[in-house]
Design a protein around this motif. Structure first.
Motif, PDB file in Angstrom:
ATOM      1  N   ASN A 383       0.818  -1.218   0.000  1.00 26.40           N
ATOM      2  CA  ASN A 383       0.000   0.000   0.000  1.00 26.40           C
ATOM      3  C   ASN A 383       0.850   1.266   0.000  1.00 26.40           C
ATOM      4  O   ASN A 383       0.382   2.336   0.377  1.00 26.40           O
ATOM      5  CB  ASN A 383      -0.973   0.036   1.182  1.00 26.40           C
ATOM      6  CG  ASN A 383      -2.364   0.474   0.747  1.00 26.40           C
ATOM      7  OD1 ASN A 383      -2.700   0.422  -0.433  1.00 26.40           O
ATOM      8  ND2 ASN A 383      -3.171   0.913   1.692  1.00 26.40           N
ATOM      9  N   THR A 384       2.107   1.125  -0.426  1.00 30.13           N
ATOM     10  CA  THR A 384       3.014   2.275  -0.450  1.00 30.13           C
ATOM     11  C   THR A 384       3.626   2.480  -1.825  1.00 30.13           C
ATOM     12  O   THR A 384       3.570   3.574  -2.378  1.00 30.13           O
ATOM     13  CB  THR A 384       4.138   2.088   0.589  1.00 30.13           C
ATOM     14  OG1 THR A 384       3.553   1.995   1.891  1.00 30.13           O
ATOM     15  CG2 THR A 384       5.111   3.266   0.557  1.00 30.13           C
ATOM     16  N   GLU A 385       4.209   1.421  -2.394  1.00 29.84           N
ATOM     17  CA  GLU A 385       4.845   1.558  -3.704  1.00 29.84           C
ATOM     18  C   GLU A 385       3.780   1.780  -4.777  1.00 29.84           C
ATOM     19  O   GLU A 385       2.837   1.012  -4.902  1.00 29.84           O
ATOM     20  CB  GLU A 385       5.666   0.318  -4.059  1.00 29.84           C
ATOM     21  CG  GLU A 385       6.406   0.496  -5.386  1.00 29.84           C
ATOM     22  CD  GLU A 385       7.232  -0.710  -5.788  1.00 29.84           C
ATOM     23  OE1 GLU A 385       7.878  -0.639  -6.851  1.00 29.84           O
ATOM     24  OE2 GLU A 385       7.237  -1.728  -5.054  1.00 29.84           O
ATOM     25  N   GLN A 386       3.964   2.842  -5.545  1.00 29.64           N
ATOM     26  CA  GLN A 386       2.999   3.192  -6.579  1.00 29.64           C
ATOM     27  C   GLN A 386       3.391   2.574  -7.912  1.00 29.64           C
ATOM     28  O   GLN A 386       4.566   2.474  -8.246  1.00 29.64           O
ATOM     29  CB  GLN A 386       2.906   4.712  -6.710  1.00 29.64           C
ATOM     30  CG  GLN A 386       2.395   5.382  -5.443  1.00 29.64           C
ATOM     31  CD  GLN A 386       2.459   6.885  -5.522  1.00 29.64           C
ATOM     32  OE1 GLN A 386       2.890   7.459  -6.519  1.00 29.64           O
ATOM     33  NE2 GLN A 386       2.030   7.546  -4.451  1.00 29.64           N
ATOM     34  N   GLY A 387       2.395   2.157  -8.665  1.00 32.83           N
ATOM     35  CA  GLY A 387       2.646   1.586  -9.970  1.00 32.83           C
ATOM     36  C   GLY A 387       1.442   1.758 -10.877  1.00 32.83           C
ATOM     37  O   GLY A 387       0.435   2.363 -10.491  1.00 32.83           O
ATOM     38  N   GLU A 388       1.547   1.222 -12.097  1.00 29.17           N
ATOM     39  CA  GLU A 388       0.449   1.331 -13.065  1.00 29.17           C
ATOM     40  C   GLU A 388      -0.524   0.174 -12.881  1.00 29.17           C
ATOM     41  O   GLU A 388      -0.115  -0.983 -12.729  1.00 29.17           O
ATOM     42  CB  GLU A 388       0.985   1.329 -14.489  1.00 29.17           C
ATOM     43  CG  GLU A 388      -0.119   1.491 -15.534  1.00 29.17           C
ATOM     44  CD  GLU A 388       0.385   1.670 -16.945  1.00 29.17           C
ATOM     45  OE1 GLU A 388      -0.447   1.881 -17.855  1.00 29.17           O
ATOM     46  OE2 GLU A 388       1.611   1.598 -17.144  1.00 29.17           O
ATOM     47  N   ILE A 389      -1.808   0.493 -12.909  1.00 34.22           N
ATOM     48  CA  ILE A 389      -2.849  -0.523 -12.759  1.00 34.22           C
ATOM     49  C   ILE A 389      -3.099  -1.173 -14.120  1.00 34.22           C
ATOM     50  O   ILE A 389      -3.337  -0.480 -15.117  1.00 34.22           O
ATOM     51  CB  ILE A 389      -4.144   0.103 -12.220  1.00 34.22           C
ATOM     52  CG1 ILE A 389      -3.878   0.798 -10.877  1.00 34.22           C
ATOM     53  CG2 ILE A 389      -5.231  -0.961 -12.055  1.00 34.22           C
ATOM     54  CD1 ILE A 389      -5.022   1.657 -10.385  1.00 34.22           C
ATOM     55  N   THR A 423      -1.811   2.011  -5.593  1.00 34.05           N
ATOM     56  CA  THR A 423      -1.114   1.109  -4.683  1.00 34.05           C
ATOM     57  C   THR A 423      -2.053  -0.041  -4.355  1.00 34.05           C
ATOM     58  O   THR A 423      -3.263   0.061  -4.576  1.00 34.05           O
ATOM     59  CB  THR A 423      -0.696   1.814  -3.381  1.00 34.05           C
ATOM     60  OG1 THR A 423      -1.887   2.253  -2.686  1.00 34.05           O
ATOM     61  CG2 THR A 423       0.189   3.020  -3.656  1.00 34.05           C
ATOM     62  N   TRP A 424      -1.504  -1.150  -3.817  1.00 38.96           N
ATOM     63  CA  TRP A 424      -2.364  -2.242  -3.379  1.00 38.96           C
ATOM     64  C   TRP A 424      -1.787  -2.870  -2.129  1.00 38.96           C
ATOM     65  O   TRP A 424      -0.605  -2.741  -1.832  1.00 38.96           O
ATOM     66  CB  TRP A 424      -2.617  -3.255  -4.477  1.00 38.96           C
ATOM     67  CG  TRP A 424      -1.419  -3.931  -5.118  1.00 38.96           C
ATOM     68  CD1 TRP A 424      -0.107  -3.544  -5.096  1.00 38.96           C
ATOM     69  CD2 TRP A 424      -1.464  -5.113  -5.912  1.00 38.96           C
ATOM     70  NE1 TRP A 424       0.663  -4.404  -5.828  1.00 38.96           N
ATOM     71  CE2 TRP A 424      -0.127  -5.376  -6.331  1.00 38.96           C
ATOM     72  CE3 TRP A 424      -2.481  -5.971  -6.310  1.00 38.96           C
ATOM     73  CZ2 TRP A 424       0.196  -6.471  -7.141  1.00 38.96           C
ATOM     74  CZ3 TRP A 424      -2.150  -7.053  -7.118  1.00 38.96           C
ATOM     75  CH2 TRP A 424      -0.843  -7.297  -7.521  1.00 38.96           C
ATOM     76  N   ASP A 425      -2.680  -3.533  -1.388  1.00 38.61           N
ATOM     77  CA  ASP A 425      -2.238  -4.160  -0.151  1.00 38.61           C
ATOM     78  C   ASP A 425      -2.221  -5.676  -0.323  1.00 38.61           C
ATOM     79  O   ASP A 425      -2.529  -6.207  -1.390  1.00 38.61           O
ATOM     80  CB  ASP A 425      -3.100  -3.721   1.040  1.00 38.61           C
ATOM     81  CG  ASP A 425      -4.552  -4.176   0.943  1.00 38.61           C
ATOM     82  OD1 ASP A 425      -4.859  -5.105   0.151  1.00 38.61           O
ATOM     83  OD2 ASP A 425      -5.397  -3.619   1.667  1.00 38.61           O
ATOM     84  N   GLU A 426      -1.860  -6.374   0.743  1.00 34.89           N
ATOM     85  CA  GLU A 426      -1.688  -7.825   0.646  1.00 34.89           C
ATOM     86  C   GLU A 426      -2.997  -8.552   0.379  1.00 34.89           C
ATOM     87  O   GLU A 426      -2.994  -9.704  -0.077  1.00 34.89           O
ATOM     88  CB  GLU A 426      -1.043  -8.360   1.930  1.00 34.89           C
ATOM     89  CG  GLU A 426      -1.838  -8.088   3.196  1.00 34.89           C
ATOM     90  CD  GLU A 426      -1.106  -8.565   4.442  1.00 34.89           C
ATOM     91  OE1 GLU A 426      -0.027  -9.170   4.295  1.00 34.89           O
ATOM     92  OE2 GLU A 426      -1.618  -8.331   5.555  1.00 34.89           O
ATOM     93  N   ASP A 427      -4.140  -7.902   0.622  1.00 39.81           N
ATOM     94  CA  ASP A 427      -5.439  -8.515   0.340  1.00 39.81           C
ATOM     95  C   ASP A 427      -5.980  -8.115  -1.029  1.00 39.81           C
ATOM     96  O   ASP A 427      -7.102  -8.502  -1.383  1.00 39.81           O
ATOM     97  CB  ASP A 427      -6.450  -8.129   1.425  1.00 39.81           C
ATOM     98  CG  ASP A 427      -6.061  -8.678   2.787  1.00 39.81           C
ATOM     99  OD1 ASP A 427      -5.656  -9.851   2.847  1.00 39.81           O
ATOM    100  OD2 ASP A 427      -6.144  -7.927   3.773  1.00 39.81           O
ATOM    101  N   GLY A 428      -5.219  -7.323  -1.777  1.00 42.73           N
ATOM    102  CA  GLY A 428      -5.620  -6.964  -3.127  1.00 42.73           C
ATOM    103  C   GLY A 428      -6.467  -5.712  -3.236  1.00 42.73           C
ATOM    104  O   GLY A 428      -6.969  -5.406  -4.325  1.00 42.73           O
TER     105      GLY A 428
END
Length: 563
Positions: A383-389, A423-428
């Protein structure tokens, strides 16, 4: 005996179409209401709707429409839109719903690109529509729909759709070619937040899969009645709570020609609406109206938003004022929605866009300065590293009409590269940060407008905001904000204090100047058009439109701020 898949392939290719599904519902629910039209003061049962679709099909065939021909229509939400959506599929044509807010030159671009055999437009947009026909050199047959306009369509000698239907023969009308689940049925033109619109080609199987997705996720039943408050020419309008899923499940729709928050809330009880569907901006207007004059909304099963990020503070407010059952879908014109935030995810995940839909894969990949990431080059699920969806889904069109070079850029290994950052977390659970194109680089640091806007919009005196970068000789860009105030007394100093006090915003990201405005540019679905204001900001700064806080520090990560 070896397994033979040919019979299954033949069935799914030729019988598993959206039109077949609608016709099944005519048999199941013939006497059940399919459309309630408040403007006309009447209802259409499934049997009556089917007969009207046959009439419109006959009109199109008489005008020479053949299988694969495009039929463009520039209409407001209404029964005629529904007729054409179904009739084009019935005869094997391709429906091209068009934004009725377009200028004549923009409409001309789409007419030239789609080369329709027939163009049907609302009388209210007749002047621009006819100008677009002339500019584009279109040879399309023309029809108009009497929608309360100035009569320009009729004055030009263009026949109305109603007149053509009255003269058309009764009885079933069938397509001129063999039905195929993989044949193009609808071509939607993107809203164009970053450039000229592109035509997204959708086949019949995508019509079916889109309907299935919405039916599952709301969920929808034959007893549901929806009001989609956004224009149906948009994918979110037509496919999420609009004609597509409701006609496939056997429910009913209530078209609203022009969004009116007071009427929408009044209609919940009057017409037994179970789902209101729209963009976050329309949900905000509903909440404002409900606060002014509360209604009984206990009949609602949910309010669904899509088309733009839904901020945490907004979710909690809507739950309090409207209904606890707030949903948000995130996606694109190309692939529909691909993540879904459900009421059971709240309040813990309020502010996120939810996680991947049932049949979809959604991932966030790294952003490299010199190349596109491969689908397996994932950003950390912290939930921190930003990227392209990126996403892949059976609801995707997988191509743009007439743009093979763009197809290669956007569709890679069956994944759609959205251009959105998150960003995304471990639960998606996905959190939308902004668009790659909208990113501000100040002092060598990336600043995403959505994050700053969310902090600004949490101030009680702010109705909405758009954050952009202003060219700056020292820092590269300086963060500035266009703010629509709730309170006429709102000042730049007050917003400066608010941003400095926020634990969610680094000091170097806060705006250095504010322009107080009454509106900001948005697409038809409520997406803020950042690039338009970014282009305008330099001239606005030169004209003295921006107000600086009394003690605004220098912009940039290297300015010593926050240390």
């Amino acid at each position: 005996m070896a397994y033979d898949a040919s019979r299954f392939k033949d069935y799914f290719e030729h019988e598993f179409t959206y039109d077949a599904g609608f016709r099944r519902n005519v048999g199941r629910f013939g006497r059940q209401v399919a459309i309630v039209d408040p403007a006309a003061g009447r209802e259409w049962t499934y049997a009556e709707l089917d007969a009207a679709v046959d009439k419109v099909s006959a009109v199109l065939l008489e005008l020479g429409v053949k299988a694969g021909d495009r039929v463009a229509y520039q209409l407001y939400n209404g029964v005629e839109f529904a007729f054409l959506y179904l009739a084009t599929q019935r005869i094997g044509a391709v429906g091209v719903p068009m934004n009725f807010r377009l200028a004549a030159g923009e409409t001309a671009i789409i007419l030239a690109d789609s080369t329709p055999a027939v163009f049907i437009f609302d009388d209210a947009v007749a002047v621009d529509a006819l100008a677009a026909v002339k500019t584009s050199g279109s040879a399309a047959a023309l029809l108009t729909v009497a929608g309360g306009g100035n009569g320009a369509g009729a004055a030009s000698g263009v026949r109305t759709l109603a007149e053509a239907m009255a003269a058309a023969p009764d009885g079933p009308q069938r397509r001129t070619g063999q039905p195929s689940s993989y044949g193009e049925t609808t071509r939607l033109y993107t809203s164009g937040t970053t450039g000229r619109p592109k035509g997204v080609s959708l086949p019949s199987i995508v019509e079916v899969m889109s309907a299935h997705d919405v039916i599952m996720h709301f969920p929808l039943t034959p007893h549901d009645r929806t009001l989609n408050m956004t224009p149906w020419f948009h994918r979110g309008g037509l496919y999420s709570g609009g004609p597509n899923p409701l006609f496939y499940v056997g429910g009913s729709v209530v078209p609203m020609r022009t969004f009116d928050p007071a009427a929408a809330l009044d209609w919940v009880e009057k017409y037994g609406i179970t789902f209101l569907v729209g963009a976050p901006v329309t949900a905000g207007m509903l909440a404002d109206e409900q606060e002014r004059r509360p209604r009984d909304l206990s009949g609602l099963r949910g309010i669904v938003t899509m088309g733009a990020p839904l901020e945490r503070a907004a979710v909690l407010r809507y739950q309090k004022l409207l209904t606890p059952r707030i949903f948000n879908g995130y996606g694109t014109t190309e692939a529909f929605w691909n993540t879904f935030l459900r009421p059971e995810d709240l309040p813990e995940h309020a502010g996120t866009a939810g996680r991947a839909c049932t049949d979809d894969d959604v991932a966030i990949v790294k952003v490299f300065p010199d190349r596109r990431a491969e689908p397996e080059e994932l950003a950390a699920r912290d939930n921190t590293e930003q990227g392209e969806i990126i996403m892949r889904t059976p609801k995707s069109g997988f191509s743009y009409a007439n743009l093979p070079q763009v197809n290669e850029e956007k569709f890679v290994h069956n994944w759609l590269y959205s251009g959105d950052l998150g960003t995304w977390d471990e639960d998606g659970f996905i959190t939308i940060v902004g668009r790659k194109d909208d990113m501000i680089i100040s002092g060598g640091e990336n600043i995403h407008p959505v994050q700053v806007e969310e902090v600004l919009n949490s101030h009680p005196g702010v109705h909405d905001s758009v954050v952009v970068g202003l060219p700056d000789g020292r820092w590269g860009q300086r963060v500035v904000a266009y703010v629509i105030p709730q309170d006429a007394g709102l000042t730049a100093d007050e917003l400066e204090r608010h941003c400095l006090a926020s634990p969610e915003l680094s000091n170097f990201k806060r705006p250095r100047a504010y322009a107080f405005v009454t509106e900001v540019p948005q697409t038809a679905t409520g997406k803020k058009i950042h690039y338009q204001l970014a282009r305008q900001a330099e001239a606005d700064a030169a004209a003295g439109l921006f107000q600086k806080p009394a003690k605004a520090a220098g912009q940039g990560a290297g300015s010593g701020e926050g240390q």
